[in-house]
Design an enzyme around this catalytic site. Structure first.
Site, PDB file in Angstrom:
ATOM      1  N   VAL A  26       0.097  23.503  35.603  1.00 49.68           N
ATOM      2  CA  VAL A  26       1.511  23.522  36.016  1.00 49.68           C
ATOM      3  C   VAL A  26       2.154  22.207  35.617  1.00 49.68           C
ATOM      4  CG1 VAL A  26       3.104  23.676  37.951  1.00 49.68           C
ATOM      5  CG2 VAL A  26       1.045  25.079  37.945  1.00 49.68           C
ATOM      6  N   ASP A 196      46.528  37.014  42.292  1.00 47.24           N
ATOM      7  CA  ASP A 196      46.944  37.520  43.597  1.00 47.24           C
ATOM      8  C   ASP A 196      45.925  37.169  44.660  1.00 47.24           C
ATOM      9  OD1 ASP A 196      49.230  38.673  42.803  1.00 47.24           O
ATOM     10  OD2 ASP A 196      48.663  40.732  43.261  1.00 47.24           O
ATOM     11  N   LYS A 218      51.404  31.049  46.537  1.00 46.50           N
ATOM     12  CA  LYS A 218      52.171  29.805  46.684  1.00 46.50           C
ATOM     13  C   LYS A 218      53.570  29.901  46.075  1.00 46.50           C
ATOM     14  CE  LYS A 218      48.247  26.865  47.253  1.00 46.50           C
ATOM     15  NZ  LYS A 218      47.091  26.631  46.432  1.00 46.50           N
ATOM     16  N   MET A 333      47.301  49.939  53.105  1.00 39.39           N
ATOM     17  CA  MET A 333      48.293  49.055  53.749  1.00 39.39           C
ATOM     18  C   MET A 333      48.785  49.686  55.055  1.00 39.39           C
ATOM     19  SD  MET A 333      50.493  47.872  50.432  1.00 39.39           S
ATOM     20  CE  MET A 333      50.624  49.457  49.635  1.00 39.39           C
TER      21      MET A 333
HETATM   22  C1  LIG Z   1      48.953  45.845  47.758  1.00 41.55           C
HETATM   23  S1  LIG Z   1      47.671  47.004  47.881  1.00 41.55           S
HETATM   24  C2  LIG Z   1      46.835  46.702  46.391  1.00 41.55           C
HETATM   25  C3  LIG Z   1      45.876  47.786  46.008  1.00 41.55           C
HETATM   26  C4  LIG Z   1      45.136  47.524  44.734  1.00 41.55           C
HETATM   27  N1  LIG Z   1      46.016  47.405  43.594  1.00 41.55           N
HETATM   28  C5  LIG Z   1      44.056  48.564  44.444  1.00 41.55           C
HETATM   29  O1  LIG Z   1      44.128  49.267  43.434  1.00 41.55           O
HETATM   30  O2  LIG Z   1      43.109  48.637  45.225  1.00 41.55           O
HETATM   31  C6  LIG Z   1      46.666  46.277  49.100  1.00 41.55           C
HETATM   32  C7  LIG Z   1      45.912  47.289  49.944  1.00 41.55           C
HETATM   33  O3  LIG Z   1      44.781  47.745  49.251  1.00 41.55           O
HETATM   34  C8  LIG Z   1      43.741  48.016  50.157  1.00 41.55           C
HETATM   35  N2  LIG Z   1      42.598  47.167  49.788  1.00 41.55           N
HETATM   36  C9  LIG Z   1      42.501  46.419  48.693  1.00 41.55           C
HETATM   37  N3  LIG Z   1      41.295  45.810  48.634  1.00 41.55           N
HETATM   38  C10 LIG Z   1      40.625  46.202  49.736  1.00 41.55           C
HETATM   39  C11 LIG Z   1      39.334  45.941  50.243  1.00 41.55           C
HETATM   40  N4  LIG Z   1      38.490  45.142  49.605  1.00 41.55           N
HETATM   41  N5  LIG Z   1      38.966  46.514  51.408  1.00 41.55           N
HETATM   42  C12 LIG Z   1      39.810  47.324  52.058  1.00 41.55           C
HETATM   43  N6  LIG Z   1      41.029  47.612  51.617  1.00 41.55           N
HETATM   44  C13 LIG Z   1      41.452  47.081  50.471  1.00 41.55           C
HETATM   45  C14 LIG Z   1      44.262  47.720  51.531  1.00 41.55           C
HETATM   46  O4  LIG Z   1      44.768  48.913  52.070  1.00 41.55           O
HETATM   47  C15 LIG Z   1      45.362  46.737  51.235  1.00 41.55           C
HETATM   48  O5  LIG Z   1      46.324  46.711  52.258  1.00 41.55           O
END
Ligand SMILES: C[S@@+](CC[C@H](N)C(=O)[O-])C[C@H]1O[C@@H](n2cnc3c(N)ncnc32)[C@H](O)[C@@H]1O
Length: 407
Positions: A26, A196, A218, A333
């Site tokens: 080793v 995002d 931000k 959401m």
């Molecule tokens: C503004 S939307 C965006 C969705 C995103 N573009 C998608 O295709 O999943 C945000 C929502 O997506 C859902 N979401 C996104 N990521 C998630 C996760 N990891 N777990 C649970 N819900 C999620 C929730 O309902 C959240 O409020």
């Protein structure tokens, strides 16, 4: 010792004292690597292999022809316990611990404070791979990477052709492993990343220091103001000749306002492409073990935004119609408005006994599933203090996934 993942770091051992306890095979494998990085290598062992003896003879290594003593670690920066005697190795690691010297153990990785990665080098780049105590897998991954570098299938960023424009990248539901290969490639090629809140943020830590990172959280508040500023920034950077990645959670076109950005780019004459992502209404239930369709149970699934409550003047959702359907309803959401939505679905004809699963922080370390029915949803959300982001799955598929709970 604990079982946390390791923290990788490149040690600069040039001129620094490194002690190798043991002189067998080793040690023979490790010592040349230490010599190659310029370490001041001291081998402590009553016997050494002929190969090590040769290195001693050429002055590359100092040999202390005896057993280990705690004082061997005085002035040491790093120690490798590589004897075939567990008691000695144990003494070395205990002594190293007291002196706060990192110690590798050849016999028992769980007792070590440092692990040796599988290492290879190519064109000035060091590839070091650490598996969770799986040396063969680490070596295999290292070999693949080195082969990719040699063959050019892995191309370093500075060698790439980066034409200006905007790429909308869907980052998937949160776990970086669930991002597409095309998405990762786009990130590697970016000069600017506009990210995002729900994009897989761990990947941002991998961006080179010269990449401009713009955190959307931000930017100025207010839905329209923020979107206008995003549109302005991505177009402006692309017109400066930069390659811009607009990085979002899930898929950019599922409640992601992605197409507004496409339109802004087109209007400004900026080339724009799209890399789709795994969208949370399908991926989050999937990872939580809930299918959105199942033969004989649900032949349709409907994805609905619940960001506005039923009856809200701006809502375009016909909750009564959705309540009259028999397939799966996936709500996004919707945590805040879930009690009102459940009431509206029942008013539309859906049974209060309809199974419901709420999956929050899906695919991320805090993932949690709360089970309920439409009738109990409001109470269960309050009891469990569920917070967004969450996906709410309504329908018999939830009972298929959790038969014991809904028996
Ligand atoms: C503004 S939307 C965006 C969705 C995103 N573009 C998608 O295709 O999943 C945000 C929502 O997506 C859902 N979401 C996104 N990521 C998630 C996760 N990891 N777990 C649970 N819900 C999620 C929730 O309902 C959240 O409020």
């Amino acid at each position: 010792m604990d079982d946390f993942p390791t923290y990788p770091s490149g040690l600069r051992l040039g001129g620094r004292r490194v002690v190798v306890v043991g002189g067998g095979h080793v040690a023979q494998r490790r010592v040349p690597q230490l010599i190659a990085v310029g370490a001041d290598v001291h081998v402590v062992s009553p016997d050494v292999t002929p190969a090590i003896e040769g290195m001693v003879g050429s002055g590359e290594v100092t040999w202390h022809r005896r057993g280990f003593q705690d004082a061997d670690l005085d002035e040491a920066w790093y120690v490798i316990a590589a004897t075939d005697d567990r008691t000695v190795n144990e003494q070395v690691s205990a002594s190293a611990e007291v002196r706060r010297v990192f110690c590798v153990r050849s016999d028992d990785a769980t007792r070590a404070s440092a692990w040796t990665p599988a290492v290879g080098r190519h064109a000035g780049v060091t590839v070091a791979v650490l598996g969770q105590r799986e040396p063969q897998r680490s070596a295999a991954v290292r070999d693949e990477i080195l082969e990719g570098l040699r063959e050019g299938t892995i191309v370093a960023r500075h060698q790439r052709d980066r034409s200006p424009g905007v790429v909308l990248v869907g980052g998937g539901p949160g776990d970086p492993e669930l991002m597409t290969v095309a998405g990762r490639k786009a990130l590697v090629e970016a000069d600017v990343v506009v990210a995002d809140r729900l994009a897989p943020r761990e990947l941002l830590g991998e961006l080179p220091a010269d990449v401009e990172l713009i955190d959307v959280a931000k930017l100025p508040r207010g839905r329209s103001a923020q979107q206008e500023e995003i549109n302005r920034v991505i177009v402006a950077r692309a017109l400066e000749g930069k390659r811009v990645v607009r990085f979002k959670g899930g898929d950019s076109f599922v409640f992601g306002r992605g197409f507004e950005e496409v339109i802004a780019c087109r209007e400004a004459g900026v080339p724009v492409t799209v890399v789709p992502g795994l969208s949370s209404p399908i991926a989050v239930p999937g990872v939580a073990g809930i299918p959105v369709t199942h033969r004989g149970v649900a032949h349709e699934f409907t994805v609905v935004s619940g960001h506005l409550p039923p009856g809200h003047p701006e809502s375009q959702v016909n909750w009564t119609a959705i309540g009259s359907m028999s397939g799966t309803v996936v709500l996004m959401m919707a945590v805040e408005n879930a009690p009102a939505i459940a009431t509206a679905l029942v008013a539309g004809g859906r049974s209060p006994a309809t199974p419901v699963a709420v999956v929050s922080e899906g695919t991320m370390p805090g993932e949690r599933t709360v089970l309920a029915t439409l009738g109990t949803l409001a109470a269960r959300l309050a009891e469990e203090a569920v917070r967004p982001p969450a996906i709410i799955v309504v329908g018999e598929v939830v009972a298929v996934a959790h038969p014991a709970h809904f028996a």
